[in-house]
Design a protein around this motif. Structure first.
Motif, PDB file in Angstrom:
ATOM      1  N   ILE A   1      18.188   0.344  10.531  1.00 45.24           N
ATOM      2  CA  ILE A   1      19.739   0.390  10.011  1.00 45.24           C
ATOM      3  C   ILE A   1      19.863  -0.344   8.775  1.00 45.24           C
ATOM      4  O   ILE A   1      20.557  -0.373   7.695  1.00 45.24           O
ATOM      5  CB  ILE A   1      20.723   0.053  11.228  1.00 45.24           C
ATOM      6  N   ALA A   2      19.143  -1.630   8.899  1.00 41.09           N
ATOM      7  CA  ALA A   2      19.134  -2.468   7.535  1.00 41.09           C
ATOM      8  C   ALA A   2      18.333  -1.897   6.648  1.00 41.09           C
ATOM      9  O   ALA A   2      19.009  -2.254   5.354  1.00 41.09           O
ATOM     10  CB  ALA A   2      18.416  -3.934   8.307  1.00 41.09           C
ATOM     11  N   VAL A   3      17.452  -1.068   6.694  1.00 42.47           N
ATOM     12  CA  VAL A   3      16.704  -0.530   5.537  1.00 42.47           C
ATOM     13  C   VAL A   3      17.846   0.532   4.948  1.00 42.47           C
ATOM     14  O   VAL A   3      17.991   0.200   3.652  1.00 42.47           O
ATOM     15  CB  VAL A   3      15.690   0.222   6.012  1.00 42.47           C
ATOM     16  N   ASN A   4      18.495   1.112   5.650  1.00 41.39           N
ATOM     17  CA  ASN A   4      19.451   2.170   5.102  1.00 41.39           C
ATOM     18  C   ASN A   4      20.644   1.208   4.381  1.00 41.39           C
ATOM     19  O   ASN A   4      21.065   1.734   3.317  1.00 41.39           O
ATOM     20  CB  ASN A   4      20.058   2.861   6.166  1.00 41.39           C
ATOM     21  N   ASP A   5      20.928   0.281   4.934  1.00 36.69           N
ATOM     22  CA  ASP A   5      22.130  -0.736   4.315  1.00 36.69           C
ATOM     23  C   ASP A   5      21.756  -1.303   2.973  1.00 36.69           C
ATOM     24  O   ASP A   5      22.404  -1.209   2.016  1.00 36.69           O
ATOM     25  CB  ASP A   5      22.453  -1.730   5.161  1.00 36.69           C
ATOM     26  N   LEU A   6      20.299  -1.733   2.928  1.00 32.74           N
ATOM     27  CA  LEU A   6      19.757  -2.260   1.779  1.00 32.74           C
ATOM     28  C   LEU A   6      19.715  -1.225   0.574  1.00 32.74           C
ATOM     29  O   LEU A   6      19.983  -1.320  -0.598  1.00 32.74           O
ATOM     30  CB  LEU A   6      18.468  -3.090   1.874  1.00 32.74           C
ATOM     31  N   ARG A   7      19.467   0.189   0.944  1.00 34.25           N
ATOM     32  CA  ARG A   7      19.435   1.317  -0.063  1.00 34.25           C
ATOM     33  C   ARG A   7      20.952   1.451  -0.330  1.00 34.25           C
ATOM     34  O   ARG A   7      21.088   1.571  -1.674  1.00 34.25           O
ATOM     35  CB  ARG A   7      18.851   2.480   1.004  1.00 34.25           C
ATOM     36  N   LYS A   8      21.919   1.586   0.498  1.00 35.82           N
ATOM     37  CA  LYS A   8      23.216   1.704  -0.010  1.00 35.82           C
ATOM     38  C   LYS A   8      23.600   0.451  -1.264  1.00 35.82           C
ATOM     39  O   LYS A   8      24.487   0.794  -1.915  1.00 35.82           O
ATOM     40  CB  LYS A   8      24.062   1.725   1.372  1.00 35.82           C
ATOM     41  N   ARG A   9      23.464  -0.597  -0.661  1.00 27.07           N
ATOM     42  CA  ARG A   9      23.390  -1.612  -1.567  1.00 27.07           C
ATOM     43  C   ARG A   9      23.184  -1.547  -2.649  1.00 27.07           C
ATOM     44  O   ARG A   9      23.786  -2.097  -3.964  1.00 27.07           O
ATOM     45  CB  ARG A   9      23.358  -3.086  -0.743  1.00 27.07           C
ATOM     46  N   ALA A  10      21.732  -1.132  -2.927  1.00 25.90           N
ATOM     47  CA  ALA A  10      21.059  -1.255  -4.050  1.00 25.90           C
ATOM     48  C   ALA A  10      21.590  -0.131  -5.072  1.00 25.90           C
ATOM     49  O   ALA A  10      21.781  -0.104  -6.219  1.00 25.90           O
ATOM     50  CB  ALA A  10      19.517  -0.944  -3.878  1.00 25.90           C
ATOM     51  N   ARG A  11      22.247   0.903  -4.343  1.00 22.57           N
ATOM     52  CA  ARG A  11      22.572   2.045  -5.364  1.00 22.57           C
ATOM     53  C   ARG A  11      24.041   1.556  -5.679  1.00 22.57           C
ATOM     54  O   ARG A  11      24.389   1.973  -6.745  1.00 22.57           O
ATOM     55  CB  ARG A  11      22.869   3.211  -4.227  1.00 22.57           C
ATOM     56  N   ARG A  12      24.847   0.758  -4.954  1.00 24.57           N
ATOM     57  CA  ARG A  12      26.105   0.477  -5.498  1.00 24.57           C
ATOM     58  C   ARG A  12      25.973  -1.058  -6.367  1.00 24.57           C
ATOM     59  O   ARG A  12      26.721  -1.592  -6.958  1.00 24.57           O
ATOM     60  CB  ARG A  12      26.993  -0.244  -4.238  1.00 24.57           C
ATOM     61  N   GLY A  13      24.649  -1.514  -6.467  1.00 29.81           N
ATOM     62  CA  GLY A  13      24.146  -2.731  -7.199  1.00 29.81           C
ATOM     63  C   GLY A  13      24.690  -4.010  -6.622  1.00 29.81           C
ATOM     64  O   GLY A  13      24.898  -4.912  -7.421  1.00 29.81           O
ATOM     65  N   GLU A  14      25.108  -4.036  -5.442  1.00 35.86           N
ATOM     66  CA  GLU A  14      25.281  -5.257  -4.853  1.00 35.86           C
ATOM     67  C   GLU A  14      24.116  -6.243  -4.244  1.00 35.86           C
ATOM     68  O   GLU A  14      23.115  -5.588  -4.090  1.00 35.86           O
ATOM     69  CB  GLU A  14      25.849  -5.139  -3.238  1.00 35.86           C
ATOM     70  N   LEU A  15      24.345  -7.366  -4.540  1.00 37.89           N
ATOM     71  CA  LEU A  15      23.097  -8.461  -4.017  1.00 37.89           C
ATOM     72  C   LEU A  15      23.346  -9.097  -2.730  1.00 37.89           C
ATOM     73  O   LEU A  15      24.629  -9.569  -2.749  1.00 37.89           O
ATOM     74  CB  LEU A  15      23.028  -9.485  -5.345  1.00 37.89           C
ATOM     75  N   ALA A  16      22.551  -9.250  -2.099  1.00 35.40           N
ATOM     76  CA  ALA A  16      22.715 -10.189  -0.567  1.00 35.40           C
ATOM     77  C   ALA A  16      22.759 -11.721  -1.365  1.00 35.40           C
ATOM     78  O   ALA A  16      22.224 -12.022  -2.009  1.00 35.40           O
ATOM     79  CB  ALA A  16      21.377 -10.000   0.028  1.00 35.40           C
ATOM     80  N   ALA A  17      23.713 -12.441  -0.328  1.00 36.20           N
ATOM     81  CA  ALA A  17      23.717 -13.677  -0.469  1.00 36.20           C
ATOM     82  C   ALA A  17      22.612 -14.646  -0.074  1.00 36.20           C
ATOM     83  O   ALA A  17      21.588 -13.959   0.534  1.00 36.20           O
ATOM     84  CB  ALA A  17      24.840 -14.273   0.331  1.00 36.20           C
ATOM     85  N   GLU A  18      22.367 -15.977  -0.524  1.00 36.73           N
ATOM     86  CA  GLU A  18      21.413 -16.782  -0.138  1.00 36.73           C
ATOM     87  C   GLU A  18      21.139 -16.671   1.215  1.00 36.73           C
ATOM     88  O   GLU A  18      22.013 -16.895   2.224  1.00 36.73           O
ATOM     89  CB  GLU A  18      21.497 -17.902  -0.753  1.00 36.73           C
ATOM     90  N   TRP A  19      19.994 -16.626   1.669  1.00 36.75           N
ATOM     91  CA  TRP A  19      19.496 -16.867   3.063  1.00 36.75           C
ATOM     92  C   TRP A  19      19.613 -18.110   3.558  1.00 36.75           C
ATOM     93  O   TRP A  19      19.120 -19.241   3.091  1.00 36.75           O
ATOM     94  CB  TRP A  19      18.017 -16.333   3.254  1.00 36.75           C
TER      95      TRP A  19
END
Length: 185
Positions: free
Chosen positions: A80-98
């Protein structure tokens, strides 16, 4: 048979909603922290963990029984996380600092020092490659065996062992940059 497998079987076969609640209570926090090591954002990790449990509750996928329930659940969460990261990459979103801190209760001074060390380790882990964070989290925070971690990460056992070695080495180097000596680590 582990508790998770038993609860999931009760939920899937008998419709026992209490069994699903037991699964959520038992595995929620660990899954969130694992997913946080994957996506680098605690809020997103919480949403992904929720999505994982929603999938269990609605689609009721079959556990093939090849590993532990926890390994199977974490694999679903990872997918589910991989799919979410793919969607975010397509939309150009970046994850916040860990960032994640796990509190412990002891004497005030000891607790403070341990919090500082944990924060330093988490901060150093946040600077590592995503796959390094994942393997370290699974091995040291979730107490997975290397075989279980390999299954979750879809790698061979040898590849996971090599990855763990490299991740530990990279974490040690990162901590040494922060001022920790070999004895402190």
């Amino acid at each position: 048979m582990d508790k998770g497998t038993d609860c999931y079987r009760r939920f899937r076969e008998k419709g026992d909603d209490e069994a699903l609640a037991e699964i959520i209570i038992e595995y929620r926090d660990g899954l969130i922290f694992y997913l946080n090591s994957f996506v680098g954002d605690l809020g997103v990790a919480e949403e992904l963990a929720e999505d994982t449990f929603v999938l269990l509750g609605t689609k009721k996928p079959r556990d093939k029984g090849t590993g532990s329930f926890k390994t199977w659940l974490y694999t679903i969460g990872r997918n589910i996380a991989v799919n979410d990261l793919r969607k975010r990459a397509r939309r150009g979103e970046l994850a916040a600092e860990w960032c994640a801190q796990l509190p412990q209760q002891q004497t005030m001074e000891t607790a403070y020092l341990q919090q500082e060390q944990k924060a330093m380790v988490h901060q150093a882990m946040g600077k590592l490659k995503r796959e390094y964070r994942q393997i370290l989290w699974l091995l040291y925070f979730e107490d997975f065996t290397c075989r279980e971690a390999a299954a979750v990460m879809r790698r061979s056992v040898h590849s996971a062992e090599t990855l763990a070695y490299r991740a530990r080495k990279a974490l040690k180097a990162e901590l040494e940059k922060e001022g920790y000596t070999h004895e402190d680590i």
